[in-house]
Design a protein around this motif. Structure first.
Motif, PDB file in Angstrom:
ATOM      1  N   ASN A  29       3.882  -6.353   9.240  1.00  0.00           N
ATOM      2  CA  ASN A  29       3.991  -6.196  10.711  1.00  0.00           C
ATOM      3  C   ASN A  29       5.371  -6.357  11.197  1.00  0.00           C
ATOM      4  O   ASN A  29       5.998  -6.513  12.279  1.00  0.00           O
ATOM      5  CB  ASN A  29       3.150  -6.750  11.366  1.00  0.00           C
ATOM      6  CG  ASN A  29       1.571  -6.393  11.304  1.00  0.00           C
ATOM      7  OD1 ASN A  29       1.624  -4.920  11.064  1.00  0.00           O
ATOM      8  ND2 ASN A  29       0.657  -7.146  11.450  1.00  0.00           N
ATOM      9  N   LYS A  66       3.099   4.060  11.599  1.00  0.00           N
ATOM     10  CA  LYS A  66       2.438   2.552  11.501  1.00  0.00           C
ATOM     11  C   LYS A  66       1.124   2.551  11.058  1.00  0.00           C
ATOM     12  O   LYS A  66       0.290   3.251  12.073  1.00  0.00           O
ATOM     13  CB  LYS A  66       2.834   1.801  12.521  1.00  0.00           C
ATOM     14  CG  LYS A  66       2.637   0.370  12.426  1.00  0.00           C
ATOM     15  CD  LYS A  66       3.450  -0.452  13.599  1.00  0.00           C
ATOM     16  CE  LYS A  66       3.397  -1.999  13.455  1.00  0.00           C
ATOM     17  NZ  LYS A  66       4.503  -2.654  13.773  1.00  0.00           N
ATOM     18  N   ASP A  67       0.536   1.648  10.371  1.00  0.00           N
ATOM     19  CA  ASP A  67      -0.949   1.145   9.935  1.00  0.00           C
ATOM     20  C   ASP A  67      -1.043   0.051   9.702  1.00  0.00           C
ATOM     21  O   ASP A  67       0.171  -0.822  10.080  1.00  0.00           O
ATOM     22  CB  ASP A  67      -1.505   2.223   8.821  1.00  0.00           C
ATOM     23  CG  ASP A  67      -0.867   1.930   7.501  1.00  0.00           C
ATOM     24  OD1 ASP A  67      -0.221   0.706   7.263  1.00  0.00           O
ATOM     25  OD2 ASP A  67      -0.999   2.815   6.444  1.00  0.00           O
ATOM     26  N   SER A  68      -1.999  -0.516   9.544  1.00  0.00           N
ATOM     27  CA  SER A  68      -2.434  -2.153   9.374  1.00  0.00           C
ATOM     28  C   SER A  68      -1.653  -2.824   8.403  1.00  0.00           C
ATOM     29  O   SER A  68      -1.403  -3.924   8.098  1.00  0.00           O
ATOM     30  CB  SER A  68      -3.918  -2.425   9.324  1.00  0.00           C
ATOM     31  OG  SER A  68      -4.367  -1.734   7.746  1.00  0.00           O
ATOM     32  N   LYS A  69      -1.064  -1.843   7.212  1.00  0.00           N
ATOM     33  CA  LYS A  69      -0.382  -2.434   5.881  1.00  0.00           C
ATOM     34  C   LYS A  69       1.237  -2.230   5.789  1.00  0.00           C
ATOM     35  O   LYS A  69       1.745  -3.061   5.230  1.00  0.00           O
ATOM     36  CB  LYS A  69      -1.030  -2.048   4.755  1.00  0.00           C
ATOM     37  CG  LYS A  69      -2.416  -2.341   4.469  1.00  0.00           C
ATOM     38  CD  LYS A  69      -2.987  -1.862   3.356  1.00  0.00           C
ATOM     39  CE  LYS A  69      -4.584  -1.990   2.900  1.00  0.00           C
ATOM     40  NZ  LYS A  69      -5.176  -1.537   1.882  1.00  0.00           N
TER      41      LYS A  69
END
Length: 172
Positions: A29, A66-69
């Motif tokens: 992030n 953008k994703d969680s990883k």
């Protein structure tokens, strides 16, 4: 957008007929100036991959996903930067330092085709092209070729007789 330095994974390079697509992944992030980067998507930026000898080049900053990883950054480079792009190939699939800064170039300027000499024309009310009366036609080409072939043996001109020699004949 200010000058940005990112440690990224140079995920892939993909070439089509007019452009090269570069994809970088920012792991986790940690994305500095996230809002500023998202806001600059769709504009032209100046890129530099620190580990390469390609130097700086203009690229269209296509998207930020953008994703969680990870965060994926996609760029398009026009084909006229081929000599620089070739120097990037050894770095694909590796972690690199990417420098980005805003460019003064617009997207329209980036994709503007080089002008070439062509035929001037206008479009008529019925949708047909209207060209200059001095424009050469296919009939003109055929006439020119016909006049060039006049007097040449083997052409359609009958003023020359065709001579066939056999092995017994001599040219003396």
């Amino acid at each position: 957008m200010s000058n940005t330095k990112l440690n990224v994974l140079f995920k892939k390079m993909q070439k089509d007929d007019k452009k090269e697509v570069l994809e970088f992944h920012v792991q986790g992030n940690e994305l500095p100036n996230t809002q500023e980067l998202i806001g600059s998507a769709g504009s032209i930026v100046i890129l530099n991959v620190e580990e390469s000898t390609a130097g700086t080049f203009n690229a269209e900053f296509v998207s930020v996903q953008k994703d969680s990883k990870k965060t994926t950054l996609k760029f398009n480079i026009k084909g006229d930067s081929d000599d620089k792009v070739i120097k990037l190939y050894p770095h694909a699939g590796k972690s690199v330092t990417l420098f980005m800064e805003p460019s003064q170039m617009s997207v329209d300027d980036f994709y503007e085709e080089e002008e070439h000499e062509g035929i001037e024309y206008q479009i008529g009310q019925d949708g047909t092209a209207i060209v200059s009366p001095n424009q050469m036609t296919l009939d003109d080409v055929a006439q020119d070729e016909e006049s060039e072939n006049q007097g040449v043996p083997g052409s359609d001109d009958d003023s020359f007789a065709q001579v066939t020699l056999s092995n017994d004949d001599s040219l003396e």
